[in-house]
Design an enzyme around this catalytic site. Structure first.
Site, short mmCIF file in Angstrom:
data_model
loop_
_atom_site.label_atom_id
_atom_site.label_comp_id
_atom_site.label_asym_id
_atom_site.label_seq_id
_atom_site.Cartn_x
_atom_site.Cartn_y
_atom_site.Cartn_z
CG HIS A 192 37.76 33.23 -9.04
ND1 HIS A 192 38.47 34.40 -9.11
CD2 HIS A 192 38.66 32.24 -9.13
CE1 HIS A 192 39.76 34.11 -9.23
NE2 HIS A 192 39.89 32.81 -9.26
NE ARG B 18 49.29 11.88 -13.80
CZ ARG B 18 48.02 11.68 -13.54
NH1 ARG B 18 47.57 11.68 -12.32
NH2 ARG B 18 47.15 11.45 -14.54
NE ARG C 76 53.46 8.81 -15.89
CZ ARG C 76 52.45 9.62 -16.18
NH1 ARG C 76 51.47 9.16 -16.95
NH2 ARG C 76 52.39 10.84 -15.71
CD GLU D 131 50.20 7.63 -21.37
OE1 GLU D 131 49.74 8.56 -20.72
OE2 GLU D 131 51.42 7.44 -21.52
CG ASN E 196 43.83 11.67 -18.25
OD1 ASN E 196 42.65 11.39 -18.13
ND2 ASN E 196 44.66 11.76 -17.24
CG ASP E 197 48.40 11.66 -22.74
OD1 ASP E 197 48.22 12.78 -23.25
OD2 ASP E 197 49.15 11.46 -21.77
NE ARG F 272 46.25 15.48 -20.60
CZ ARG F 272 46.89 14.53 -19.92
NH1 ARG F 272 47.59 13.60 -20.58
NH2 ARG F 272 46.83 14.49 -18.63
CB CYS G 144 46.31 4.69 -14.27
SG CYS G 144 47.36 4.93 -15.72
C1 PEP Z 1 46.79 9.48 -18.95
O1 PEP Z 1 47.26 10.00 -19.97
O2 PEP Z 1 45.64 9.06 -18.86
C2 PEP Z 1 47.62 9.37 -17.73
C3 PEP Z 1 47.23 8.68 -16.69
O3 PEP Z 1 48.81 10.03 -17.75
P1 PEP Z 1 48.91 11.62 -17.54
O4 PEP Z 1 47.55 12.13 -17.22
O5 PEP Z 1 49.87 11.83 -16.42
O6 PEP Z 1 49.43 12.08 -18.86
MG MG Z 2 49.36 10.34 -20.09
#
Ligand code: PEP
Ligand code: MG
Length: 836
Positions: free
Chosen positions: A459, A566, A602, A694, A717-718, A728, A765
């Site tokens: 925090h 999203r 998406r 991804e 991210n994925d 993740r 993205c």
């Molecule tokens: C990603 O996986 O990078 C992505 C943009 O999709 P999300 O984060 O919504 O899974």
């Molecule tokens: Mg993703």
């Protein structure tokens, strides 16, 4: 009404009502209702089957938890704690299961008669767990094992309802919150449960917690995706169950993954020490750079006596301190301050109301402890429990509990909680800073914070970030050795504290600081202009959106469009799937909010770490590798069709993007449904259909996908999660899962090359697009559209304007050859600071 729990006399003696006990704590039932026994025997036995929850170190008092959570305290004599165990022999230990009649404690009756204020032994129900005492066998002689008390299901407040008439109701839920049931959600669940008379527990992982106890809930250690059973009894049990289940399943606004996005260029081009300058290394908790003087805030332990001066006195002292701290917290929450500050104070207020915490402190007071000792011990038990869960995020809530411990102890001991008087540009050094200590400081004088311990999601870290104060945590014991007034440079972005830097380093840092502030102001001033690299090459800088509110903020921040809407986040709080009209209206509103700029929608990406109540997915061993994204939609074609029609109607100019693709077959299947929907709606012209890259599979066959797709967009991210085989959402891996890993960059390179073969553009993205250290590398790899959170847009645009495509290509080529993400970061930061 039949009793559902009978307590048998634990002693031979004379049974009387509790009001006969010559101590108001027991006589006025401050610790709970019960009876008392004037013993003639010298062995205390278990009054029923149960588990010993605590046995006092002086062996004069013992607590036992019976079936259904009923808690019983047995206190042999009055003021016997002062005998320090002399004359008592315990036959059990905490945690031991006992049967009715088992020996618990033997005592020397004669010794007791000489030293104790009274031999009378209260038997108190400290937690009736939804039951009430229906019969007391008092004012008579009792033998061990004879019935003493009967309890039956009854609601508090005198409303009698036999438990048999209100059966135990249960409901299973899955925790969708990405960070699990941490402090604030736990406080919200407890708040909701408290609105009902029903007794409710959460049962998971072989543990059970009172739903009205936020700390108890936290100590369950529930994580994202865990199954938990809600159990409720009482007249309004069904409504209580429904309300709590709905709250948890709704995600409390935390269903979405939280990813770190921007890592501005650190002052230290490389996160290593400079020659001749002492440096402490920690973890960035709030970004930024600060130059100033050390102000030490190392706290002295508050001493508390173990033994109290009588339970009534100690209970009054604790009550008064709790009230004083409660009042201060509500005053602080009303005073100015951001949402983060109010939310944290709200969680503290909820902890103070926690019935398990105060109940435990009162039990210890009943056993002869002082208010301060009891409060510290009650908090300490939870601190241990939270730390032992092995969940870093939950363990970081420990500082909230320690904060409350300190605030209450300061009041009990009559001390003032005064922070230091800060000089201008103070860099605060502490072992671990507590939230209330930070809130008490003057932010205008506080330049930075560095703590020896602590964690980046504590925090204090959240508060520091919301106050815009750079902070480094976990910098180690060296922090305590820094002298007051030492000149310091805190490079939070690199997680470094430079000690007594020389004049040159100070000047460099001051210059960097001034440049940063100018850069931010200038970046905001030009954020709405188009983005071109130094040679005029156009780069599209778009925003990622998850709601209409995001869309409204995006245009302001200078977004030139939306590279990722999203859609699963638009309809999270519902039980039924949104119909075509509703979806079309929402897409149309978002398209309007971004002023008709380009929009990439998406398709629903449900599954893995994102759940939607209206689209249930069976429990999976490995959800990230199971039913998610396009796999779900292709198995539920009516949902896919409805969404495609809604997009075509609400945002006819939008491009459409498919998530979690691994092969050409999926793209073709979506295209078929899209073409059909277009025919039904009589659409002419094109609707672009792109593929999210991804998965490593998609990146490796990007050339094949590009032959049939209209664009490619990398979800880093994925892609990072699947490439590095690192969850993740796992906080323990948060420091290691870095999308700048050369393996991920090579897959991005393969993607842009695959796209280029068919003259397709490639965007990014995922979180990497908003990471300033990554931007020149991505551009160098051939990415031409970056979609990021709106807040990152002004500085990203400003930086891109200074870059040349050729230099970026050179940097990217070198990045691909590095051996680690750290090496890539160092390379890029050196490039950006012009030190190469
Ligand atoms: C990603 O996986 O990078 C992505 C943009 O999709 P999300 O984060 O919504 O899974
Ligand atoms: Mg993703």
């Amino acid at each position: 009404m039949t009793a559902d729990l009978v307590l048998r006399s634990p002693l031979d003696g004379w049974a009387s009502s509790l009001s006969e006990v010559p101590d108001p704590v027991f006589a006025e039932a401050m610790l709970g209702d019960g009876v008392a026994i004037d013993p003639t025997g010298s062995t205390l036995h278990a009054p029923c089957e149960g588990v010993i929850t605590s046995i006092h170190a002086s062996r004069h008092a013992v607590s036992l938890r019976a079936a259904g959570g009923v808690e019983i305290l047995m206190h042999i004599g009055l003021e016997t704690v002062a005998m320090n165990g002399e004359g008592f022999e315990a036959h059990v230990v905490a945690g031991q299961a006992v049967a009715a009649g088992d020996r618990l404690i033997s005592f020397d009756l004669e010794l007791l008669a000489r030293h104790a204020k009274s031999l009378i032994t209260p038997i108190v129900i400290t937690n009736p767990a939804g039951r009430a005492i229906t019969t007391r066998f008092v004012d008579r002689a009792v033998k061990t094992g004879e019935p003493l008390l009967a309890l039956s299901g009854a609601l508090a407040g005198g409303v009698v309802a036999a438990i048999a008439d209100t059966p135990e109701l249960t409901r299973a839920v899955i925790v969708p919150l990405i960070h699990g049931l941490h402090a604030r959600p736990a406080a919200r669940v407890a708040d909701t449960a408290k609105r009902f008379e029903a007794e409710m527990s959460l049962v998971a992982l072989n543990r059970r917690a009172n739903a009205k106890s936020p700390i108890g809930l936290m100590s369950l250690g529930l994580r994202h995706g865990d199954a938990v059973t809600l159990v409720a009894t009482g007249l309004d049990a069904a409504a209580a169950l429904e309300a709590v289940a709905e709250l948890i399943e709704g995600g409390m606004g935390e269903g979405a993954p939280v990813r770190p996005t921007v890592s501005p260029v650190p002052f230290s081009a490389t996160p290593t020490a400079r020659p001749g300058v002492a440096v402490l290394r920690g973890v960035m908790a709030s970004p930024g750079l600060a130059v100033g003087k050390a102000v030490r805030l190392f706290l002295d332990e508050i001493a508390v006596p173990e033994l109290g001066q009588g339970a009534a006195h100690e209970k009054a002292a604790l009550d008064a301190a709790l009230t004083a701290v409660r009042t201060r917290i509500s005053r602080e929450a009303e005073a100015s301050g951001g949402q983060a500050r109010r939310a944290i104070l709200g969680a503290h207020a909820a902890f103070l109301e926690d019935p398990e915490l105060t109940g435990q402190a009162l039990r210890l007071i009943g056993e002869g402890k002082s208010a301060g000792y009891a409060w510290r011990a009650a908090i300490g038990a939870y601190v241990e429990a939270l730390r032992s869960l092995g969940d870093r995020r939950i363990a970081e809530r420990v500082d909230d509990l320690l904060d409350l411990e300190r605030r209450v102890l300061l009041v009990i001991s009559g001390q003032e909680d005064r922070g230091p008087d800060l000089p201008q540009d103070a860099i605060l050094l502490a072992e671990e800073l507590l939230p209330s200590q930070l809130m008490a400081l003057d932010p205008a004088r506080l330049a930075g914070i560095c703590t020896a311990g602590g964690g980046p999601t504590s925090h204090v870290a959240i508060l520091a970030a919301s106050m815009g104060i750079p902070a480094v945590v976990a910098a180690g014991p060296g922090v305590a050795r820094v002298n007051e007034g030492t000149s310091l440079i805190l490079d939070a972005d690199a997680g470094l504290l430079h000690l007594a830097p020389d004049a040159k380093a100070l000047e460099t840092a001051q210059t960097a600081l001034a440049a940063r502030s100018e850069r931010r102001i200038a970046a905001r001033a030009t954020a709405r202009e188009d983005c071109r690299m130094a040679d005029g090459t156009r780069v599209k800088v778009f925003a990622n959106l998850g709601s209409l509110a995001d869309a409204e903020a995006a245009a302001d921040a200078g977004a030139e469009g939306c590279g990722l809407l999203r859609t699963e986040f638009l309809f999270l709080e519902r039980d039924t799937a949104p119909d075509e009209d509703e979806q079309a209206d929402e897409y149309a509103a978002i398209a309007r909010a971004i002023g008709g700029r380009p929009l990439i929608v998406r398709l629903l990406d449900v599954g893995g770490d994102k759940t939607a109540r209206y689209l249930p997915i069976a429990a999976e061993e490995n959800p990230a590798l199971g039913m998610r994204g396009i796999r779900v939609l292709l198995r539920r074609p009516h949902i896919l069709r409805t969404q495609l029609r809604a997009i075509l109607r609400g945002a006819p100019h939008a491009k459409i993007m498919a998530p979690m693709v691994t092969g050409l077959g999926e793209l073709r299947a979506v295209r078929l449904v899209l073409d059909e929907a277009r025919r039904e709606l009589g659409r002419v012209g094109r609707t672009d259909l792109g593929v999210m890259i991804e998965t490593p599979a998609a990146a490796m066959i990007a050339d094949l996908l590009a032959a049939e797709a209209d664009f490619l967009s990398v979800g880093t991210n994925d892609l990072t999660q699947y490439t590095l085989a690192m969850d993740r959402g796992n906080p323990d891996l948060a420091g290691d899962i870095d999308a700048l890993h050369p393996a991920v960059l090579r897959l991005i390179a393969q993607t842009t090359q695959g796209g280029a073969k068919h003259a397709l553009w490639t965007g990014v993205c995922g979180g990497l697009a908003g990471d300033l250290a990554a931007v020149p590398i991505l551009l160098g790899l051939g990415v031409s559209e970056l979609s990021m959170p709106s807040a990152a847009i002004p500085e990203a645009k400003a930086m891109i304007r200074t870059l040349s495509p050729e230099a970026c290509r050179g940097l990217a080529a070198k990045a691909l050859a590095q051996s680690s993400a750290d090496a890539v970061r160092t390379l890029s930061n050196t490039f950006l600071t012009g030190e190469a």
